[in-house]
Design an enzyme around this catalytic site. Sequence first.
Site, mmCIF file in Angstrom:
data_model
loop_
_atom_site.group_PDB
_atom_site.id
_atom_site.type_symbol
_atom_site.label_atom_id
_atom_site.label_comp_id
_atom_site.label_asym_id
_atom_site.label_seq_id
_atom_site.Cartn_x
_atom_site.Cartn_y
_atom_site.Cartn_z
ATOM 1 N N CYS A 1 0.808 -1.226 0.000
ATOM 2 C CA CYS A 1 0.000 0.000 0.000
ATOM 3 C C CYS A 1 0.842 1.278 0.000
ATOM 4 O O CYS A 1 0.335 2.357 -0.277
ATOM 5 C CB CYS A 1 -0.960 -0.003 1.186
ATOM 6 S SG CYS A 1 -2.033 -1.440 1.176
ATOM 7 N N HIS B 1 -2.987 7.161 3.493
ATOM 8 C CA HIS B 1 -3.513 5.910 2.952
ATOM 9 C C HIS B 1 -4.910 5.691 3.542
ATOM 10 O O HIS B 1 -5.096 5.735 4.760
ATOM 11 C CB HIS B 1 -2.567 4.770 3.310
ATOM 12 C CG HIS B 1 -3.075 3.419 2.927
ATOM 13 N ND1 HIS B 1 -3.795 3.207 1.765
ATOM 14 C CD2 HIS B 1 -2.976 2.208 3.536
ATOM 15 C CE1 HIS B 1 -4.112 1.930 1.694
ATOM 16 N NE2 HIS B 1 -3.637 1.304 2.753
ATOM 17 N N ASN C 1 -10.385 0.423 1.069
ATOM 18 C CA ASN C 1 -8.925 0.439 0.970
ATOM 19 C C ASN C 1 -8.522 -0.044 -0.429
ATOM 20 O O ASN C 1 -8.681 -1.223 -0.747
ATOM 21 C CB ASN C 1 -8.355 -0.483 2.056
ATOM 22 C CG ASN C 1 -6.841 -0.575 2.028
ATOM 23 O OD1 ASN C 1 -6.205 -0.150 1.062
ATOM 24 N ND2 ASN C 1 -6.263 -1.135 3.076
#
Length: 317
Positions: free
Chosen positions: A108, A242, A272
């Site tokens: 990520c 994030h 996400n």
Amino acid sequence: MKIIGTGRANPAKIVTNAMLEEFLDTSDEWIRERTGMTERHVISNEKLEDLAAEAARKAIEDAGITPEDIDYIICSNVVNEYITPGLSCIIQGAIGAKCACVDVNAACSGFIYALDMADDRIKSGKAKTILVVAAEEPTRMVDWKDRSICVLFGDGAGAAVVTEGDALICSRLTTVSKTECLHYVRTLEPTPYITKQEESKPMFMNGREVFKTAVLSSSRDIRTLLDKAGLQPGDIKYYILHQANMRIIESICGQLKLDMSHFPTNVAHYGNTSSASVAILLDELNRDGKLHKGDKLLLSAFGAGFTTGACIIEWTK
Ligand code: COA
């Protein structure tokens, strides 16, 4: 480097919490309270490479350049249907660019790793204009019968075009090998010689451990960068974090003693999207006219590895 254009593309299929209630022992209330998510875009008939190319085309258009002007492509990606070639090679063909291409997998945190690599390449004089794409389909890594994990993810792509400039004020990348708390393992083709035990399993995540590590490491990266740049928390217009979980973002905000107006979020609508999340949010802010010349932005992400990436960028567009 400096960012001169951004773009994004998301799958058409929107899966709401209510739709998840139809086949999982979960509730809209649980998902909203624990994650802040209400819906997510999930790949159905699209291919990730098409979303990646669409995000790239939009970033190129926003930058006011042509694909021929791009002399390097970096794509951040964890999985897609191809093991090889890299997604960056497929994007190159789809948009009609001619340059060298490479994929990076820093989970990520990948978009920030890719921006940092782009800055190095520009500084070294090896490239002038670089396309950075983050394209991810984490919904293909999880077990859709496991309510503790499948509700968390969405798919999508974000892109940025960067060129010569001095807008990257500072950056910080860290890695601590911690594969036990977050991983996804697939078996490869059998051979006549394989004697070891192998098993394909959906993504494994120790959610509580990841939550704690994420808050601690992201807060630490942010403080380190603010010190390095000689800035106070309030000097940053937007913390583009994030988008893994609203509670993680709120905890980081609390650690910095700032109000949430400095922390734009879109996790409610996208879930996400792994390394695409920071790129998608950056594009939303850009296209919504929320970014102004001279604004200082702090990008910060964490992911499997355990990796973290953070940087302070001045918006120069
Ligand atoms: N719906 C309803 N109940 C659920 C559920 C769901 N979708 N998922 C889990 N539960 C249940 C659990 O089974 C557990 O039940 P129990 O108490 O009867 O055992 C209970 O809810 C609490 O589970 P827990 O895992 O402790 O919840 P949590 O508060 O830690 O929240 C996460 C879980 C995953 C949302 C949270 O840990 C998290 O966000 N972690 C970080 C994940 C992340 O950022 N990953 C990406 C890294 S890049």
